[in-house]
Scaffold this motif. Structure first.
Motif, short mmCIF file in Angstrom:
data_model
loop_
_atom_site.label_atom_id
_atom_site.label_comp_id
_atom_site.label_asym_id
_atom_site.label_seq_id
_atom_site.Cartn_x
_atom_site.Cartn_y
_atom_site.Cartn_z
N PRO A 117 31.27 43.37 52.18
CA PRO A 117 29.99 43.92 52.65
C PRO A 117 28.97 43.83 51.52
CG PRO A 117 31.53 45.69 52.16
CD PRO A 117 32.28 44.38 52.01
N PRO A 118 27.69 43.86 51.86
CA PRO A 118 26.67 43.78 50.82
C PRO A 118 26.72 44.99 49.91
CG PRO A 118 25.68 44.23 52.97
CD PRO A 118 27.12 43.97 53.20
N ALA A 119 26.30 44.81 48.69
CA ALA A 119 26.32 45.89 47.69
C ALA A 119 25.29 46.95 48.07
CB ALA A 119 26.01 45.34 46.31
#
Length: 122
Positions: A117-119
């Motif tokens: 998942p994106p940071a």
């Protein structure tokens, strides 16, 4: 750290191998070297037929009158020595032929989205 030790371990092995001769290629025989002219203007009668042809082509591209031999000589003598040398230079050799791609190479994988998942924003 492991990488340094690995590279240091390869150093004596690389240095111990004797110099190997370069691989033999089946290239066409090299052409004779192009004639080098002394500084200053180049006399038209000292040029080879190929150099004269290249000079005429260059003068035609530059928009000079090349309708007669007298006009070509007049334009040639009016050119500065640097332009004369540029006009008669040998074109660069063609690039080597590209090797055909083989079917045995694995196809590149299509780009897929990252499973992570994106940071989170900071």
């Amino acid at each position: 750290m492991k990488r340094r030790f690995f590279l240091l371990a390869l150093l004596p092995v690389a240095c111990a191998q004797p110099n190997q001769p370069p691989p033999v290629t089946a290239a066409p025989p090299a052409e004779e070297p192009e004639q080098v002219f002394a500084p200053g203007p180049i006399a038209w009668d000292r040029l080879s037929e190929d150099q004269k042809r290249r000079a005429r082509d260059a003068m035609r591209r530059l928009g000079y009158d090349t309708s007669s031999e007298e006009a070509v000589l007049r334009q040639w003598n009016a050119l500065p020595p640097a332009k004369q040398r540029f006009a008669i230079r040998r074109p660069p050799p063609p690039p080597p032929p590209q090797r055909p791609s083989t079917a045995s190479r694995p196809a590149s994988r299509p780009a897929t989205a990252s499973p992570r998942p994106p940071a989170p924003p900071r």
